[in-house]
Design an enzyme around this catalytic site. Structure first.
Site, mmCIF file in Angstrom:
data_model
loop_
_atom_site.group_PDB
_atom_site.id
_atom_site.type_symbol
_atom_site.label_atom_id
_atom_site.label_comp_id
_atom_site.label_asym_id
_atom_site.label_seq_id
_atom_site.Cartn_x
_atom_site.Cartn_y
_atom_site.Cartn_z
ATOM 1 N N ARG A 192 -3.682 4.158 -1.480
ATOM 2 C CA ARG A 192 -4.280 3.031 -2.189
ATOM 3 C C ARG A 192 -3.673 1.679 -1.816
ATOM 4 N NH1 ARG A 192 -2.562 5.124 -8.107
ATOM 5 N NH2 ARG A 192 -2.617 7.107 -7.024
ATOM 6 N N HIS B 39 0.843 -1.190 0.000
ATOM 7 C CA HIS B 39 0.000 0.000 0.000
ATOM 8 C C HIS B 39 0.876 1.237 0.000
ATOM 9 C CE1 HIS B 39 0.377 1.785 4.072
ATOM 10 N NE2 HIS B 39 0.714 0.553 4.435
ATOM 11 N N CYS B 40 0.367 2.342 -0.563
ATOM 12 C CA CYS B 40 1.042 3.627 -0.488
ATOM 13 C C CYS B 40 0.201 4.524 0.404
ATOM 14 C CB CYS B 40 1.254 4.226 -1.876
ATOM 15 S SG CYS B 40 -0.273 4.504 -2.797
ATOM 16 N N THR B 41 0.229 5.808 0.191
ATOM 17 C CA THR B 41 -0.466 6.721 1.091
ATOM 18 C C THR B 41 -1.976 6.662 0.953
ATOM 19 O OG1 THR B 41 1.418 8.162 0.722
ATOM 20 C CG2 THR B 41 -0.407 9.093 1.947
#
Length: 616
Positions: A29, A25-27
């Protein structure tokens, strides 16, 4: 939001846990890699409460859930048996063959740039010391220091084997063994004595591998591909030993028999092509390189030319290419200095000063994105000055004796033939850009477009008492979200706001409130003001792939912060060297709770300036 229920529904609608290969995961999504993308019900996922957007990008099934992504991610891990070690693996977006080549080159060479520059400076200083009679090549001090400076270049294939293995996903220790075999004393003796060598009757074409580039990169690329095959073929009980055994026994002979000669031939072609252009007209070559270098930097295409410099050193033991790009770098620094001298605006000065210094040390991105490209004329003047200086450097015949990022500290590596004319060309470009920008390239805004110093100070004093104002957490040019190269931010799916191209690597609190989210990779942070405004600050685009490298967050989840407080720091130069876009969105994630979000009209911002206003 019920994270447990959302996690359960997501797992169900993407084909169940058995369909998941990996999850990161990123910030904002979740990024799933699925066995069968057809089993994922995109229309059902998009309807789930809390899901903002669903996308299929570069083989990843991406679900945008906003700032709560970390909580959803943790809940999915609780409900599945996905191993934590898989959650660090990522795949990049699908790119053209040309862009892929640029990415490969930058990924292999950028980890070495700092060390290459340091060793290059030492080598240049030794050349200078010998030329001035301070040392001789027979002195013990020279012999030891030369070994320290030259070892990196002599054994460059070993270093490249390690970084290439990291880039291609091969075992770095196996890669280093393959590279070291090329320098083994028995092999070196055969080459030095011009003896004949064969492998089971197949003649080996021995070449000089010291300082070479292409052969080892080809070899490690193939090694990475074969490693995957052998790991799938051998049983788990023996593959840990038999895969390295097979690769070493196979790839060392293949490198000597195939990749070495092929790489050497390509290197010779590359050197011949460069020599043809340079020898026919060094003036034209210098002018073209000086004029176009910063344009290539803007698009990240300059990485594709790095092998030319290294190949020149390998083939000729001198590199005139790096010499000809030096005026282009100094010219941009000069153009920014011209703006700094001309402007009376506090904001512009605060951006121009550090950008000028960075440019003099070889880092021009702050100068380009912060000043010259923003005002256009300074950039054009910088390119013209770079062309003039490049032509003079081309005439001089000067070249570097080692690799180095052109700047004040690396000038000694150019000492030798044509050095003084080289310096003249470099500093002529610098002063032409500075003077021309001062008189012709930059004009102040009219008085009615500016905010007076007293008004600005008054604004800053009142900001801390106005809980509807979001001050800028970063310093740099401000752009619209629609110009951000990311669909989620540009479409305002997360919320409205702006983006900043930072030129200082420090992040400050945009208001007084609390930290509601700090992501494991430290490239993003969520904050909630005392008035209930929620802000997401995302440093760079796709920087989750750096896995926290170059980021240092100084606050923790739940911590109280005051407006202007330092939240963290990040290394702009290192992040951009890795090929990432440093553009940083600042987004209001709960804008639906307010009447309107209004962005300021400033095109450049300094930490503490008014950035956004929330109308309640």
């Amino acid at each position: 939001m019920d994270y447990a229920q959302l996690a359960k529904e997501i797992i169900k609608n993407i084909g169940g846990e058995d369909n998941i290969i990996s999850l990161v995961h990123c910030t904002t999504r979740l990024r799933f890699k699925l066995k069968n993308n057809d089993l994922a019900n995109k229309s059902s996922v998009i309807k789930l409460p809390g899901v903002i957007k669903v996308m299929m990008i570069a083989g990843q099934f991406q679900i945008v859930v906003g700032i709560e992504v970390n909580d959803v991610y943790k809940e999915i891990l609780k409900q599945t048996q996905l191993e934590e070690t898989m959650n660090r693996k990522h795949t990049g977006q699908k790119r053209s063959l040309f862009n892929e080549a640029i990415d490969i080159i930058s990924g292999i060479f950028t980890p070495l740039l700092g060390t290459l520059a340091g060793a290059g400076i030492l080598k240049g200083l030794l050349i200078l010391a010998v030329s001035l009679g301070m040392l001789t090549e027979a002195d013990g001090a020279y012999i030891i220091l030369h070994a320290a400076a030259d070892s990196l270049f002599y054994f460059l294939p070993i270093h490249l084997a390690f970084t290439a293995a990291k880039k291609f996903g091969a075992d770095p220790h196996v890669a280093v063994v393959i590279a070291c075999a090329l320098f083994y004393p028995d092999i070196s003796l055969e080459y030095n004595e011009e003896l004949e060598l064969s492998f089971f009757g197949i003649p080996v074409v021995l070449i000089k591998y010291a300082t070479s580039v292409i052969p080892i990169i080809l070899a490690i690329y193939v090694t990475a591909k074969l490693e995957t095959v052998f790991n799938n073929v051998y049983p788990k009980t023996i593959k840990k030993f038999f895969t390295p055994l097979t690769l070493i026994a196979l790839m060392v002979p293949l490198t000597l028999l195939v990749f070495g000669p092929i790489g050497n031939t390509v290197s010779e072609w590359l050197a011949s092509g460069y020599s043809f252009v340079y020898d026919n007209s060094a003036i034209v070559a210098g002018a073209l390189i000086g004029a176009s270098w910063q344009i290539l930097v803007i698009f990240g295409l300059h990485w594709g030319l790095v092998p030319i410099a290294l190949n020149n050193l390998s083939q000729f033991e001198i590199d005139t290419f790096t010499a000809m790009i030096t005026p282009a770098i100094f010219a941009q620094a000069g153009a920014v200095l011209g703006v700094w001298l001309k402007t009376k605006q506090r904001k512009v000065k605060s951006i121009a000063a550090p950008a000028t210094i960075a440019g003099l040390f070889g880092v021009t991105e702050p100068a380009i994105y912060g000043i010259t490209l923003r005002y256009k004329k300074p950039f054009i003047i910088g390119c013209i000055a770079g062309a003039i200086g490049g032509a003079i450097v081309g005439i001089s015949g000067a070249g570097s004796k080692s690799v180095g990022l052109p700047g004040l500290t690396t000038l000694p590596i150019f000492f030798g033939q044509g050095f003084w004319l080289f310096l003249f060309g470099v500093f002529l470009a610098y002063f032409i850009a500075m003077i021309a920008t001062y008189f012709f390239g930059y004009h102040e805004q009219t008085e009615d477009e500016k905010i007076s110093e007293s008004e600005a100070l008054s604004e800053n004093e009142n900001k801390e008492h106005d809980d509807s104002i979001i001050i800028s957490p970063l310093t740099g040019p401000v752009i619209s979200l629609e110009d951000v190269d990311d669909d989620v931010f540009s479409s305002e799916a997360i919320g409205p706001g702006v983006a900043i191209i930072p030129i200082k690597g420090s992040l400050h609190a945009p208001f007084s409130g609390s930290v509601t989210s700090v992501f494991p990779t430290n490239h993003g942070i969520g904050l909630t003001s005392d008035a209930g405004i929620k802000v997401l600050i995302h440093i760079g685009i796709e920087t989750v792939r750096l896995d926290g490298k170059y980021f240092d967050m100084k606050v923790k989840y739940g911590e109280k912060v005051v407006q202007g407080q330092l939240l963290g720091s990040f290394d702009i130069e290192a992040i951009t060297r890795e090929g990432f876009d440093i553009t940083s969105p600042v987004v209001i994630t709960n804008s639906h709770e307010f009447l309107e979000v209004i962005s300021g009209e400033a095109e450049n911002t300094v930490t503490g300036d008014r950035l956004l206003t929330v109308i309640k």
